[in-house]
Design an enzyme around this catalytic site. Structure first.
Site, PDB file in Angstrom:
ATOM      1  N   ASP A 279      40.023  -8.963  24.314  1.00  0.00           N
ATOM      2  CA  ASP A 279      40.084  -9.877  22.858  1.00  0.00           C
ATOM      3  C   ASP A 279      42.121  -9.876  23.254  1.00  0.00           C
ATOM      4  O   ASP A 279      42.387  -9.435  24.683  1.00  0.00           O
ATOM      5  CB  ASP A 279      40.728  -8.793  22.195  1.00  0.00           C
ATOM      6  CG  ASP A 279      40.212 -10.197  20.544  1.00  0.00           C
ATOM      7  OD1 ASP A 279      39.461  -9.678  20.204  1.00  0.00           O
ATOM      8  OD2 ASP A 279      41.783 -10.696  20.613  1.00  0.00           O
TER       9      ASP A 279
ATOM     10  N   ASP B 262      43.155 -13.203  28.562  1.00  0.00           N
ATOM     11  CA  ASP B 262      43.317 -14.244  28.214  1.00  0.00           C
ATOM     12  C   ASP B 262      41.517 -14.688  29.096  1.00  0.00           C
ATOM     13  O   ASP B 262      41.813 -15.433  29.809  1.00  0.00           O
ATOM     14  CB  ASP B 262      44.124 -15.342  28.864  1.00  0.00           C
ATOM     15  CG  ASP B 262      43.577 -17.173  29.156  1.00  0.00           C
ATOM     16  OD1 ASP B 262      42.470 -17.921  28.308  1.00  0.00           O
ATOM     17  OD2 ASP B 262      44.803 -17.773  29.234  1.00  0.00           O
TER      18      ASP B 262
ATOM     19  N   TYR C 182      35.259 -29.062  17.534  1.00  0.00           N
ATOM     20  CA  TYR C 182      34.763 -27.386  17.314  1.00  0.00           C
ATOM     21  C   TYR C 182      33.379 -28.054  17.168  1.00  0.00           C
ATOM     22  O   TYR C 182      32.530 -26.974  18.352  1.00  0.00           O
ATOM     23  CB  TYR C 182      34.792 -27.035  15.749  1.00  0.00           C
ATOM     24  CG  TYR C 182      34.039 -26.266  15.705  1.00  0.00           C
ATOM     25  CD1 TYR C 182      34.446 -24.529  15.787  1.00  0.00           C
ATOM     26  CD2 TYR C 182      32.947 -25.929  15.050  1.00  0.00           C
ATOM     27  CE1 TYR C 182      33.721 -23.773  15.930  1.00  0.00           C
ATOM     28  CE2 TYR C 182      31.669 -24.755  14.401  1.00  0.00           C
ATOM     29  CZ  TYR C 182      32.131 -23.639  15.293  1.00  0.00           C
ATOM     30  OH  TYR C 182      31.799 -22.475  14.692  1.00  0.00           O
TER      31      TYR C 182
ATOM     32  N   LYS D  74      31.171 -26.010  20.719  1.00  0.00           N
ATOM     33  CA  LYS D  74      29.874 -24.856  20.623  1.00  0.00           C
ATOM     34  C   LYS D  74      28.854 -25.981  20.990  1.00  0.00           C
ATOM     35  O   LYS D  74      27.819 -25.075  21.496  1.00  0.00           O
ATOM     36  CB  LYS D  74      29.596 -25.243  18.491  1.00  0.00           C
ATOM     37  CG  LYS D  74      30.954 -24.374  18.843  1.00  0.00           C
ATOM     38  CD  LYS D  74      30.932 -22.650  18.827  1.00  0.00           C
ATOM     39  CE  LYS D  74      31.868 -21.985  18.695  1.00  0.00           C
ATOM     40  NZ  LYS D  74      31.893 -20.049  19.332  1.00  0.00           N
TER      41      LYS D  74
ATOM     42  N   ILE E  94      29.861 -17.829   8.297  1.00  0.00           N
ATOM     43  CA  ILE E  94      30.146 -15.399   8.653  1.00  0.00           C
ATOM     44  C   ILE E  94      31.527 -15.357   7.558  1.00  0.00           C
ATOM     45  O   ILE E  94      31.847 -16.204   6.729  1.00  0.00           O
ATOM     46  CB  ILE E  94      30.776 -15.885   9.989  1.00  0.00           C
ATOM     47  CG1 ILE E  94      29.693 -15.817  10.763  1.00  0.00           C
ATOM     48  CG2 ILE E  94      31.040 -14.278   9.671  1.00  0.00           C
ATOM     49  CD1 ILE E  94      29.531 -16.269  12.363  1.00  0.00           C
TER      50      ILE E  94
ATOM     51  N   THR F 295      33.619 -13.498   6.765  1.00  0.00           N
ATOM     52  CA  THR F 295      34.294 -12.820   7.212  1.00  0.00           C
ATOM     53  C   THR F 295      35.751 -12.841   6.066  1.00  0.00           C
ATOM     54  O   THR F 295      36.387 -14.097   5.220  1.00  0.00           O
ATOM     55  CB  THR F 295      35.857 -13.385   8.030  1.00  0.00           C
ATOM     56  OG1 THR F 295      35.713 -14.609   8.267  1.00  0.00           O
ATOM     57  CG2 THR F 295      33.790 -13.278   9.173  1.00  0.00           C
TER      58      THR F 295
END
Length: 228
Positions: A34, A53, A145, A149, A178, A180
Site C-alpha cells: 500500500d 508507489d 475513471y 478501468k 462497494i 465502504t
C-alpha cells in the site's frame, strides 16, 4: 489452497483489508502492499510493505524480491489498489486522466509485470484484477475513471490469452458500488443495501484463487449483489 503466498495491493484499504484477512483465515501467507505510510492493523502471518508507489518500477521490483525472499514465492496476485475521480470531459482536466491511468492501470501493469515470473513458477498461479461495472457503460463524470478501468479489463483479457498455455489464470471482477465508509460518506442518501460488501467481493476472489476456479481465465465477472 492452504499455504499459498498471496499479494494484495491496496492492502490497507477497506476492501484490501477484508480480502487479505480472508486469505489469512484460509491459511495463506499474505503480503499487503500500500502507498499509505503505515498499516492500520496487523495480520498474524505475512508481510506488510507500506509507502510503496506501485507506479515506480524499481520500488515495485524491490518489493517483489522482498516478498519472494521472505515468503518463498508468489502464487496469487490480487490487484485492488486504485482510485476514483468524478469529472466531466468538458470541465475536467487532463491531469485527472493522467492520475486515473497511473493510479488504476499503470500500477496494475507494473506490479503484474514484476510478479509474473514468480507467479509462472507456481503450480497454480493466479492474477485477479479489480475492474469496475461502471467501466462497461460509463455515466456522466466517469470518463477518466471508466477509461482507466476499461484498460484493466483489456489487460486482463490480453494477459489471459498470453498465458493460455500455462497453469496461470487471469481474471477481473467488476464490482458495482462497494459498501465502504468513504462511499457512504460521499453518498449519504444512497440505498446502502444495494451496494456490494467487501466480504462478498472477497468470497469471489477466494473462489477464483482456489482449485475450483482453475478453469476460469480471461473472465470479466460482474459482482453487484448487495448484502452478505
Amino acid at each position: 489452497m492452504s499455504g499459498k503466498v498471496v499479494v494484495v495491493t491496496g492492502g490497507f484499504g477497506s476492501l484490501g483489508r477484508v480480502v487479505a484477512r480472508a486469505f489469512a483465515d484460509n491459511g495463506d501467507r499474505v503480503a499487503r502492499l500500500d502507498i499509505a505510510p503505515a498499516a492500520p492493523d496487523t495480520l498474524s502471518v505475512g508481510l506488510d510493505l507500506p509507502g510503496l508507489d506501485l507506479t515506480d518500477e524499481p520500488g515495485v521490483a524491490a518489493a517483489v524480491a522482498r516478498i519472494e525472499a521472505d515468503l518463498g514465492g508468489i502464487d496469487v496476485l490480487v490487484n485492488i489498489a486504485g482510485g476514483f475521480t468524478w469529472e466531466t470531459v468538458a470541465d475536467g482536466s487532463l491531469a485527472a486522466w493522467e492520475r486515473m491511468f497511473a493510479t488504476n492501470l499503470r500500477s496494475t501493469v507494473t506490479i503484474t509485470r514484476a510478479a509474473l515470473p514468480a507467479i509462472r513458477r507456481s503450480q497454480a498461479g493466479r492474477v485477479i484484477n479489480l475492474g469496475a461495472e461502471g467501466a462497461l457503460k460509463a455515466d456522466t463524470g466517469f470518463a477518466p475513471y471508466a477509461a482507466s478501468k476499461a484498460g484493466i479489463h483489456k489487460l486482463t483479457e490480453a494477459l489471459a490469452a498470453e498465458l493460455a498455455g500455462s497453469s496461470v489464470t487471469v481474471n477481473a471482477i467488476l464490482p458495482s458500488t462497494i459498501d465502504t465508509p468513504v462511499n457512504r460518506a460521499d453518498m449519504p442518501d444512497a440505498d446502502f443495501s444495494t451496494w456490494v460488501t467487501p466480504q462478498a467481493i472477497a468470497d469471489v476472489i477466494l473462489f477464483l484463487a482456489s482449485k475450483q476456479g482453475r478453469a476460469i481465465s480471461g473472465a470479466l465477472l460482474p459482482v453487484s449483489r448487495g448484502g452478505d
